[in-house]
Design a protein around this motif. Sequence first.
Motif, PDB file in Angstrom:
ATOM      1  N   THR A  92      30.589  45.204  38.344  1.00  0.00           N
ATOM      2  CA  THR A  92      31.283  44.849  39.579  1.00  0.00           C
ATOM      3  C   THR A  92      32.103  43.605  39.290  1.00  0.00           C
ATOM      4  O   THR A  92      31.567  42.513  39.122  1.00  0.00           O
ATOM      5  N   TRP A  93      33.411  43.777  39.223  1.00  0.00           N
ATOM      6  CA  TRP A  93      34.301  42.721  38.772  1.00  0.00           C
ATOM      7  C   TRP A  93      34.754  41.828  39.928  1.00  0.00           C
ATOM      8  O   TRP A  93      35.001  42.298  41.037  1.00  0.00           O
ATOM      9  N   THR A  94      34.892  40.555  39.627  1.00  0.00           N
ATOM     10  CA  THR A  94      35.548  39.616  40.522  1.00  0.00           C
ATOM     11  C   THR A  94      37.024  39.580  40.160  1.00  0.00           C
ATOM     12  O   THR A  94      37.374  39.479  38.982  1.00  0.00           O
ATOM     13  N   LEU A  95      37.895  39.674  41.154  1.00  0.00           N
ATOM     14  CA  LEU A  95      39.331  39.720  40.895  1.00  0.00           C
ATOM     15  C   LEU A  95      39.918  38.319  40.799  1.00  0.00           C
ATOM     16  O   LEU A  95      39.650  37.465  41.643  1.00  0.00           O
ATOM     17  N   ASP A  96      40.731  38.091  39.762  1.00  0.00           N
ATOM     18  CA  ASP A  96      41.464  36.839  39.586  1.00  0.00           C
ATOM     19  C   ASP A  96      42.952  37.159  39.734  1.00  0.00           C
ATOM     20  O   ASP A  96      43.547  37.801  38.861  1.00  0.00           O
ATOM     21  N   LEU A  97      43.536  36.737  40.847  1.00  0.00           N
ATOM     22  CA  LEU A  97      44.952  36.981  41.133  1.00  0.00           C
ATOM     23  C   LEU A  97      45.747  35.685  41.107  1.00  0.00           C
ATOM     24  O   LEU A  97      46.745  35.531  41.808  1.00  0.00           O
ATOM     25  N   SER A  98      45.332  34.755  40.247  1.00  0.00           N
ATOM     26  CA  SER A  98      45.929  33.420  40.255  1.00  0.00           C
ATOM     27  C   SER A  98      47.397  33.428  39.827  1.00  0.00           C
ATOM     28  O   SER A  98      48.148  32.521  40.197  1.00  0.00           O
ATOM     29  N   ILE A  99      47.858  34.431  39.066  1.00  0.00           N
ATOM     30  CA  ILE A  99      49.278  34.439  38.709  1.00  0.00           C
ATOM     31  C   ILE A  99      50.151  34.647  39.947  1.00  0.00           C
ATOM     32  O   ILE A  99      51.336  34.300  39.937  1.00  0.00           O
ATOM     33  N   LEU A 100      49.555  35.195  41.001  1.00  0.00           N
ATOM     34  CA  LEU A 100      50.291  35.354  42.256  1.00  0.00           C
ATOM     35  C   LEU A 100      50.196  34.105  43.120  1.00  0.00           C
ATOM     36  O   LEU A 100      51.203  33.604  43.616  1.00  0.00           O
ATOM     37  N   THR A 101      48.994  33.606  43.312  1.00  0.00           N
ATOM     38  CA  THR A 101      48.833  32.426  44.158  1.00  0.00           C
ATOM     39  C   THR A 101      49.557  31.226  43.566  1.00  0.00           C
ATOM     40  O   THR A 101      50.123  30.414  44.296  1.00  0.00           O
ATOM     41  N   ASP A 102      49.583  31.118  42.235  1.00  0.00           N
ATOM     42  CA  ASP A 102      50.280  29.998  41.601  1.00  0.00           C
ATOM     43  C   ASP A 102      51.803  30.122  41.734  1.00  0.00           C
ATOM     44  O   ASP A 102      52.531  29.149  41.500  1.00  0.00           O
ATOM     45  N   ALA A 103      52.284  31.319  42.095  1.00  0.00           N
ATOM     46  CA  ALA A 103      53.720  31.528  42.315  1.00  0.00           C
ATOM     47  C   ALA A 103      54.075  31.433  43.797  1.00  0.00           C
ATOM     48  O   ALA A 103      55.217  31.721  44.180  1.00  0.00           O
ATOM     49  N   GLY A 104      53.108  31.044  44.637  1.00  0.00           N
ATOM     50  CA  GLY A 104      53.376  30.887  46.053  1.00  0.00           C
ATOM     51  C   GLY A 104      53.257  32.152  46.866  1.00  0.00           C
ATOM     52  O   GLY A 104      53.720  32.216  47.999  1.00  0.00           O
ATOM     53  N   ILE A 105      52.622  33.171  46.297  1.00  0.00           N
ATOM     54  CA  ILE A 105      52.410  34.427  47.017  1.00  0.00           C
ATOM     55  C   ILE A 105      51.193  34.279  47.920  1.00  0.00           C
ATOM     56  O   ILE A 105      50.128  33.821  47.481  1.00  0.00           O
ATOM     57  N   THR A 106      51.331  34.691  49.160  1.00  0.00           N
ATOM     58  CA  THR A 106      50.224  34.633  50.109  1.00  0.00           C
ATOM     59  C   THR A 106      49.354  35.872  49.971  1.00  0.00           C
ATOM     60  O   THR A 106      49.866  37.000  50.018  1.00  0.00           O
ATOM     61  N   LEU A 107      48.060  35.668  49.788  1.00  0.00           N
ATOM     62  CA  LEU A 107      47.139  36.780  49.610  1.00  0.00           C
ATOM     63  C   LEU A 107      46.236  36.930  50.819  1.00  0.00           C
ATOM     64  O   LEU A 107      45.801  35.947  51.420  1.00  0.00           O
ATOM     65  N   ALA A 108      45.971  38.186  51.161  1.00  0.00           N
ATOM     66  CA  ALA A 108      44.878  38.468  52.077  1.00  0.00           C
ATOM     67  C   ALA A 108      43.624  38.580  51.221  1.00  0.00           C
ATOM     68  O   ALA A 108      43.681  39.065  50.084  1.00  0.00           O
ATOM     69  N   PRO A 109      42.471  38.128  51.715  1.00  0.00           N
ATOM     70  CA  PRO A 109      41.254  38.229  50.901  1.00  0.00           C
ATOM     71  C   PRO A 109      40.982  39.685  50.538  1.00  0.00           C
ATOM     72  O   PRO A 109      40.989  40.550  51.416  1.00  0.00           O
ATOM     73  N   PRO A 110      40.785  39.994  49.245  1.00  0.00           N
ATOM     74  CA  PRO A 110      40.482  41.377  48.876  1.00  0.00           C
ATOM     75  C   PRO A 110      39.118  41.764  49.415  1.00  0.00           C
ATOM     76  O   PRO A 110      38.282  40.898  49.692  1.00  0.00           O
ATOM     77  N   PRO A 111      38.854  43.053  49.605  1.00  0.00           N
ATOM     78  CA  PRO A 111      37.529  43.471  50.048  1.00  0.00           C
ATOM     79  C   PRO A 111      36.462  42.972  49.082  1.00  0.00           C
ATOM     80  O   PRO A 111      36.679  42.939  47.871  1.00  0.00           O
ATOM     81  N   ASP A 112      35.312  42.575  49.626  1.00  0.00           N
ATOM     82  CA  ASP A 112      34.268  42.094  48.725  1.00  0.00           C
ATOM     83  C   ASP A 112      33.709  43.258  47.926  1.00  0.00           C
ATOM     84  O   ASP A 112      33.845  44.428  48.302  1.00  0.00           O
TER      85      ASP A 112
END
Length: 252
Positions: free
Chosen positions: A197-217
């Motif tokens: 069960t993987w934890t998602l790392d989407l930091s390349i998006l957040t570091d570019a100023g992209i707004t994320l909705a929390p992914p499903p747990d």
Amino acid sequence: MAVERIWLDVPFAEKDEAKAAGARWDQAARRWYSPRPGIAGLGRWAARADVPRLLPGEDRSLGSGLFVDLVPSSCWFTNVRSCVAPQDWDRLRRMIYARAQNRCEACGAGQDREAQRRLEAHERWTYDRARQVQTLKRLICLCTDCHTVTHFGLAQVRGLAPQARAHLIKVTGLTPDQADRHIAEAFELWQARSRTTWTLDLSILTDAGITLAPPPDAATRADLARDALRAEAGGVPRQFECEGRTGARRSQ
């Protein structure tokens, strides 16, 4: 004097509303715009700054070419688009297509409406088994045909596996036997990764100023995947039933 167009970020689901408010569509740029300043009702779609052509920490050399690239079952249907605010998704996909010069990065094809071939964004991930982290490392532009190959399990559900296999052979030059081995090996790797069960790392998006909705747990992703598969196939085929306590499934 000509007035410079005021570009808008309009999610697809809101295009009719934007058009009714006075927005216009630029076919060449494939983007909505306001024909003049001050049109009431269009401010909500005012364009933000463009996304950088190289996302912070993105590896543009990762996963080049066409291959079957199955997502672990713990992350089925939890893709980047599902985690990005609609207006930011419009900014993001526009950058992805533009830097690829509106061509598929696997086969070189462009969009063709008559052939029902679109351009689509696809994620490339790395997997840190020790930390159980699945990290987004690259976004690429693929045509519909190549995207169908990468998600070969979903192609099976949709009855498109023969076409996907033929396209894989055509683009890569693999023999039929080599293609079958490649597909089998991709599913073996998928099965191994789906036991985690993987934890998602989407930091390349957040570091570019992209707004994320929390992914499903992680605890709810299996249910979301099962419901989505039922919608695709009219019922979950036998090969998609859970494998005991691991929750791994036999096809993507």
